[in-house]
Design an enzyme around this catalytic site. Structure first.
Site, PDB file in Angstrom:
ATOM      1  N   HIS A  51      17.963  71.298 -12.978  1.00 11.57           N
ATOM      2  CA  HIS A  51      17.133  70.220 -13.524  1.00 11.57           C
ATOM      3  C   HIS A  51      16.180  69.602 -12.522  1.00 11.57           C
ATOM      4  O   HIS A  51      15.354  68.775 -12.908  1.00 11.57           O
ATOM      5  CB  HIS A  51      18.005  69.123 -14.133  1.00 11.57           C
TER       6      HIS A  51
ATOM      7  N   ASP B 224      22.358  58.785 -16.117  1.00 10.18           N
ATOM      8  CA  ASP B 224      22.028  58.511 -17.521  1.00 10.18           C
ATOM      9  C   ASP B 224      22.224  59.739 -18.406  1.00 10.18           C
ATOM     10  O   ASP B 224      22.418  59.625 -19.608  1.00 10.18           O
ATOM     11  CB  ASP B 224      20.557  58.091 -17.651  1.00 10.18           C
TER      12      ASP B 224
ATOM     13  N   GLU C 274      20.687  47.997 -16.512  1.00  8.62           N
ATOM     14  CA  GLU C 274      19.458  48.780 -16.304  1.00  8.62           C
ATOM     15  C   GLU C 274      18.307  48.007 -16.924  1.00  8.62           C
ATOM     16  O   GLU C 274      18.446  46.834 -17.286  1.00  8.62           O
ATOM     17  CB  GLU C 274      19.575  50.188 -16.928  1.00  8.62           C
TER      18      GLU C 274
HETATM   19  C1  LIG Z   1      17.048  64.249 -18.334  1.00  8.99           C
HETATM   20  C2  LIG Z   1      17.463  63.934 -16.923  1.00  8.99           C
HETATM   21  C3  LIG Z   1      17.992  62.698 -16.624  1.00  8.99           C
HETATM   22  C4  LIG Z   1      18.379  62.393 -15.308  1.00  8.99           C
HETATM   23  N1  LIG Z   1      18.940  61.183 -15.065  1.00  8.99           N
HETATM   24  C5  LIG Z   1      19.384  60.901 -13.832  1.00  8.99           C
HETATM   25  C6  LIG Z   1      20.038  59.676 -13.570  1.00  8.99           C
HETATM   26  O1  LIG Z   1      20.207  58.847 -14.459  1.00  8.99           O
HETATM   27  N2  LIG Z   1      20.477  59.429 -12.310  1.00  8.99           N
HETATM   28  C7  LIG Z   1      20.328  60.356 -11.302  1.00  8.99           C
HETATM   29  O2  LIG Z   1      20.798  60.086 -10.196  1.00  8.99           O
HETATM   30  N3  LIG Z   1      19.697  61.514 -11.522  1.00  8.99           N
HETATM   31  C8  LIG Z   1      19.216  61.808 -12.752  1.00  8.99           C
HETATM   32  N4  LIG Z   1      18.573  62.992 -12.974  1.00  8.99           N
HETATM   33  C9  LIG Z   1      18.234  63.847 -11.812  1.00  8.99           C
HETATM   34  C10 LIG Z   1      19.352  64.770 -11.424  1.00  8.99           C
HETATM   35  O3  LIG Z   1      20.419  64.060 -10.835  1.00  8.99           O
HETATM   36  C11 LIG Z   1      18.864  65.766 -10.365  1.00  8.99           C
HETATM   37  O4  LIG Z   1      17.742  66.462 -10.855  1.00  8.99           O
HETATM   38  C12 LIG Z   1      19.972  66.754 -10.024  1.00  8.99           C
HETATM   39  O5  LIG Z   1      19.575  67.520  -8.930  1.00  8.99           O
HETATM   40  C13 LIG Z   1      20.192  67.650 -11.185  1.00  8.99           C
HETATM   41  O6  LIG Z   1      21.400  68.333 -11.065  1.00  8.99           O
HETATM   42  P1  LIG Z   1      21.412  69.893 -11.301  1.00  8.99           P
HETATM   43  O7  LIG Z   1      22.822  70.268 -11.448  1.00  8.99           O
HETATM   44  O8  LIG Z   1      20.484  70.309 -12.390  1.00  8.99           O
HETATM   45  O9  LIG Z   1      20.860  70.328  -9.866  1.00  8.99           O
HETATM   46  P2  LIG Z   1      19.864  71.505  -9.467  1.00  8.99           P
HETATM   47  O10 LIG Z   1      18.494  71.151  -9.907  1.00  8.99           O
HETATM   48  O11 LIG Z   1      20.405  72.810  -9.922  1.00  8.99           O
HETATM   49  O12 LIG Z   1      19.961  71.402  -7.874  1.00  8.99           O
HETATM   50  C14 LIG Z   1      19.435  70.306  -7.181  1.00  8.99           C
HETATM   51  C15 LIG Z   1      19.566  70.518  -5.659  1.00  8.99           C
HETATM   52  O13 LIG Z   1      20.937  70.469  -5.316  1.00  8.99           O
HETATM   53  C16 LIG Z   1      21.360  71.705  -4.755  1.00  8.99           C
HETATM   54  N5  LIG Z   1      22.673  72.006  -5.313  1.00  8.99           N
HETATM   55  C17 LIG Z   1      22.986  72.288  -6.597  1.00  8.99           C
HETATM   56  N6  LIG Z   1      24.298  72.489  -6.705  1.00  8.99           N
HETATM   57  C18 LIG Z   1      24.834  72.332  -5.475  1.00  8.99           C
HETATM   58  C19 LIG Z   1      26.138  72.425  -4.936  1.00  8.99           C
HETATM   59  N7  LIG Z   1      27.195  72.742  -5.691  1.00  8.99           N
HETATM   60  N8  LIG Z   1      26.302  72.192  -3.609  1.00  8.99           N
HETATM   61  C20 LIG Z   1      25.251  71.876  -2.805  1.00  8.99           C
HETATM   62  N9  LIG Z   1      24.002  71.814  -3.263  1.00  8.99           N
HETATM   63  C21 LIG Z   1      23.787  72.016  -4.577  1.00  8.99           C
HETATM   64  C22 LIG Z   1      20.308  72.722  -5.172  1.00  8.99           C
HETATM   65  O14 LIG Z   1      20.206  73.799  -4.260  1.00  8.99           O
HETATM   66  C23 LIG Z   1      19.052  71.879  -5.194  1.00  8.99           C
HETATM   67  O15 LIG Z   1      18.523  71.762  -3.904  1.00  8.99           O
HETATM   68  C24 LIG Z   1      18.191  63.341 -14.269  1.00  8.99           C
HETATM   69  C25 LIG Z   1      17.645  64.603 -14.565  1.00  8.99           C
HETATM   70  C26 LIG Z   1      17.293  64.905 -15.878  1.00  8.99           C
HETATM   71  C27 LIG Z   1      16.723  66.247 -16.170  1.00  8.99           C
END
Ligand SMILES: Cc1cc2nc3c(=O)[nH]c(=O)nc-3n(C[C@H](O)[C@H](O)[C@H](O)COP(=O)(O)OP(=O)(O)OC[C@H]3O[C@@H](n4cnc5c(N)ncnc54)[C@H](O)[C@@H]3O)c2cc1C
Length: 467
Positions: free
Chosen positions: A42, A103, A219
């Site tokens: 994401h 969220d 919030e």
């Molecule tokens: C609709 C939506 C709402 C959101 N709301 C919030 C919110 O309310 N609060 C908030 O804090 N964030 C929020 N986010 C942002 C979100 O926390 C970050 O985008 C987060 O990185 C997404 O997690 P992911 O699993 O998709 O990570 P990815 O996009 O897959 O990875 C993000 C980063 O972390 C690294 N990574 C992934 N997994 C691991 C692991 N196991 N160990 C070490 N590194 C790793 C990846 O290499 C990359 O650099 C939101 C995102 C979306 C799309």
């Protein structure tokens, strides 16, 4: 312009040992193969990608969780790629739940712990990274290491908020609390910014008070145009509660919505109205703008998913998201309001704009994440969508304009979910933490092969198509 970064392989690990084997082989390879963990993918600027490297798909299948009670309290042990929605469903089945959330729950544990993980509970419980007891991490040398406050503490603190730079989280132990049954979810409106922020700051100052004397979630968001009524955070201003927002706005102005919740257990339902009334009496919102709904705790936490499904059905979800998230120090939030909400934005926002304060003393300074140098700071999140390339360019331009405005006005913001492309920008972002961050990188990922999609460090052995 859309950048593509194709990996040469995607690995679906069955275990932490698989992750260690892949990273170990990449570390030892003559060409310094880069490796990125991908949670749910994401992040919006390709951070989970590995150009010409290996992507480890952490969230490709559900795993068992293990719950227990330890010295520090109740906990759940989860796989690093587990999605928070899965953690919630599994723990709530036993009447327990994590304390601090985001969220949206279709995010992986490793993905949010690599950033911070914030939401309306942060003022009281701290971010998600403050609610972790220990981790298993595969370092950039392919070693599987257990770390906590007491065991390999440097690695533990570095990994939390560490943007994936020091290792891949394969297991996390997360603090639990008894899960509330239900949530009273309330929104109230303000036309005056300083009254709005005064009330928000008052509410977060109640952290640590007994549950009866504070809200559980604080919030808020900014209403610049009525487009908000149709976006993914709006399910609330329903036709059964008709309110003409324009009639409340000062001329050409902006409205602010405070969003708060009170959790409760079914047997205490009879006292909840009184507790809420007592708290609302202390606030200074526009009379008659109280919107209330009541729902199961799980439905409240999973609220964004409902909107996601609606937006997906209209083709409005899988579109570019030129988001900008900033931590803004409390002392300059009024200047930010004047310059950005009432200035740069004009009258169209293309998505929700979140604004809520947090207490710095709930953040562990030893983690890698950086926040402003003030006791209270705000998250301001511009969560915009672009349905065409012209809008995408316009919103990107506007993001740059907002950052320039902060620079010119010396508003010392820090990006949350930061995106930079040059080393000087990263150094500036990390400030005093840079030297330690760099030192930890050299210790735990000396070939700089991990999470290169963040574009912080160049791999030590590069290919012709680097970064
Ligand atoms: C609709 C939506 C709402 C959101 N709301 C919030 C919110 O309310 N609060 C908030 O804090 N964030 C929020 N986010 C942002 C979100 O926390 C970050 O985008 C987060 O990185 C997404 O997690 P992911 O699993 O998709 O990570 P990815 O996009 O897959 O990875 C993000 C980063 O972390 C690294 N990574 C992934 N997994 C691991 C692991 N196991 N160990 C070490 N590194 C790793 C990846 O290499 C990359 O650099 C939101 C995102 C979306 C799309």
């Amino acid at each position: 312009m859309v950048r593509r970064a194709e990996p040469i392989a995607v690995v679906h690990p069955a275990s932490a040992d698989d992750v260690a084997r892949v990273v170990g082989a990449a570390y030892q390879s003559a060409h310094g193969l880069r490796v990125s963990a991908r949670g749910h993918g994401h992040s919006i600027n390709g951070q989970a990608g590995a150009r010409k490297g290996v992507v480890i798909e952490m969230s490709s299948r559900e795993r068992e969780v293990r719950m227990g009670v330890g010295e520090k309290g109740s906990y759940v042990e989860v796989w690093g790629g587990e999605l928070w929605i899965q953690v919630l469903r599994k723990t709530v089945h036993y009447g327990m739940a994590p304390k601090s959330w985001t969220d949206y729950l279709y995010l992986s544990v490793g993905g949010t712990l690599s950033n911070a993980g914030i939401s309306g509970q942060t003022f009281n419980h701290g971010p998600q990274i403050n609610n972790v007891y220990d981790l298993d991490v595969v370092t950039g040398k392919g070693e599987l290491v257990t770390c906590s406050e007491d065991r390999n503490p440097h690695l533990f603190h570095a990994v939390l908020g560490g943007l994936g730079q020091f290792g891949i989280i394969t297991r996390a132990t997360i603090a639990l609390e008894p899960a509330p049954h239900r949530v009273r979810w309330i929104r109230v409106l303000y036309s005056n910014f300083s009254t709005f922020t005064k009330d928000q700051e008052y509410l977060i100052s109640l952290h640590g008070k007994p549950a009866k004397e504070r809200f559980d979630y604080v919030e808020g968001f900014v209403i610049v145009d009525e487009g908000l009524i149709n976006n993914w955070r709006s399910s609330f201003f329903s036709p059964t509660n008709p309110i003409k927002l324009d009639s409340l706005k000062p001329h050409g102005g902006v409205l602010y919505c405070l969003e708060i919740t009170k959790n409760y257990q079914q047997p205490n339902a009879h006292t909840i109205d009184q507790e809420i009334d007592d708290l609302l009496k202390k606030l200074d919102f526009i009379p008659k703008t109280v919107f209330t709904t009541d729902l199961a705790y799980v439905d409240f936490l999973d609220r964004v998913h409902k909107s996601e499904l609606k937006m997906r059905s209209k083709g409005l979800w899988e579109v570019p998201h030129p988001w900008l998230n900033l931590f803004v120090p409390k002392s300059r939030i009024a200047d930010f309001d004047k310059g950005v909400f009432k200035g740069i934005l004009g009258n169209k926002t293309s998505g929700p704009i979140l604004i809520y304060p947090m207490n710095k003393n709930k953040w562990d300074e030893r983690s890698s994440v950086v926040t402003p140098e003030e006791e209270v700071f705000y998250l301001v999140g511009f969560l915009r969508s672009a349905l065409d390339s012209e809008t995408l360019e316009k919103l990107r331009r506007q993001n740059r304009q907002i950052l320039r405005f902060c620079d010119d006005a010396s508003i010392k913001v820090k990006q949350y979910l930061p995106h930079y492309t040059r080393e000087e920008e990263w150094k500036d972002h990390f400030g005093d933490k840079w030297d330690h961050f760099y030192h930890m990188k050299m210790e735990y990922d000396p070939r700089r092969i991990l999470a290169t999609g963040q574009r912080i460090f160049k791999p030590s052995i590069t290919t012709t198509t680097d970064m």
